[in-house]
Design a protein around this motif. Sequence first.
Motif: not given
Length: 517
Positions: A74-91
């Motif tokens: 399963l490939l999962v979109g994570c957004g931009r690497e430098r913008e991966l913070g708490d909220t984005q990670y949980r999403k």
Amino acid sequence: MEFNIKSGHPEKQRTACVVVGIYEPRRLSEVAKQLDEVSDGYLSSILRRGDLEGKIGQTLLLHNVPGTLADRVLLVGCGRERELGDTQYRKVISHAIRTLHETGSMETVCYLTELNVRGRDTAWKVRHAIETARYALYSFDQLKSKKNITRRPLRKIVFSVASRRELGIAEQARREAEAIAGGVELARDLGNLPSNVCTPTHLVEEAKRLCNLHDRLTCKVLTESHIEKAGMNALLAVAKGSEQSPRFIILEYKGNEKKDAHPTILVGKGVTFDSGGISLKKAERMDEMKYDMSGAGSVLGTLSAVAELQLPINVIGLIPAVENMPSGKATKPGDIVTSLSGQTVEILNTDAEGRLILCDALTYAERFKPSAVIDIATLTGACVTALGAHAHGLMSNHNPLTNDLLNAGRMACDRAWELPIWDEYQEQLDSPFADMANIGGAEAGAITAACFLSRFTRKYRWAHLDIAGTAWKPMPKKEKGSTGRPVPLLTQYLIDRSCDDGMPPPLPIPMDLGEDE
């Protein structure tokens, strides 16, 4: 659901599905690069065709990826690497878990815990991955004749860490996450129950059930006659209009046997249904007033987590449990009552009832010589207007306690925001007929409610969490329900306290309140 921790190469995992991250725009994470190498560029070729951009919320399920032993990747979109913070990670975690649950992968090895999250270590990533997974898979169908059944549900999740050296801290993070998630689910269940089931008596039964599960937990319950004898007239004023008799629940967790170990006290508003009383609410969305016991639910959920973790501290939960209804016996606007503290209150609005039951509970807390007292309540619509659904309103008479709670909220992704309770606001509570009124007018309603409570907390360190905007989600219908907040914040605060060398001593209490009823 079973959770495990391991370290190992993704291509060697014999499992139903391996989960890896893809950054935007179409960039492989470090673990995804490993899979791409063993599959001779299979993943990168798919990304080049535009099947997945890498935005948060995107997923792509692949079968029989060359060079791997897993049935699926399963490939999962994570957004931009430098913008991966708490909220984005949980999403990211949430989207991955829901996809797995819906696509028949009954077990998985998830490598999203190896993503780089700004300022967060492995323990934090593992803990929040497990908490988020449990939250995403929660379902309340206790009262449905046909249950929500998934044909091939997700049953086992293995989260990966980069090296074997991290297995120890990751395992401790798993323990904390499972305890907190269990406490959140308990609070959510209680909040989602209808008020004809979740009555003051039901909260008593739930407290006793917890005590049966944990040796260090004990429970004492004051009935209506005990409450009246104790002098909690403000609490009784709220309960007068209901056929449901009030209860005052005292839950005590003893994790520290030292004589000088003073407890932290959690006080939870337990209004199992709030019609507004004589000051009747509008009919629209009145069904949501079953959630007015969410403060009580969070106390029970937090004590469940504390007992599960066997923290070496003492914690007491106080729950004034009532139902607020209109009737010929109900308290009327303009009535004056004498609280347990001896202070008199003019009740100008019977819908400002939470502060009335809390003020007596806060006075009762003095007898335990607490190191700190935190009350939790769905107290004011004004707090919803001020902060919305994202942050709890936090007001306190002790700056270090405020900072500790704010820090715990940031760590737990269960944030609070401080509001002032300056002396100038106190004047809004003036009454010509009693020591104070129970409302302070239209302006700064969340603050004046806390100012009211502060008049009963002068003998100890105190903080107030207004969770009116955060305790439940009203819409959309498929997501409507209790959130279980602020169990994560409170549990993190208590974990932090248990790691301290020593708890602060209580403030001196000159007043003798006598023995427990």
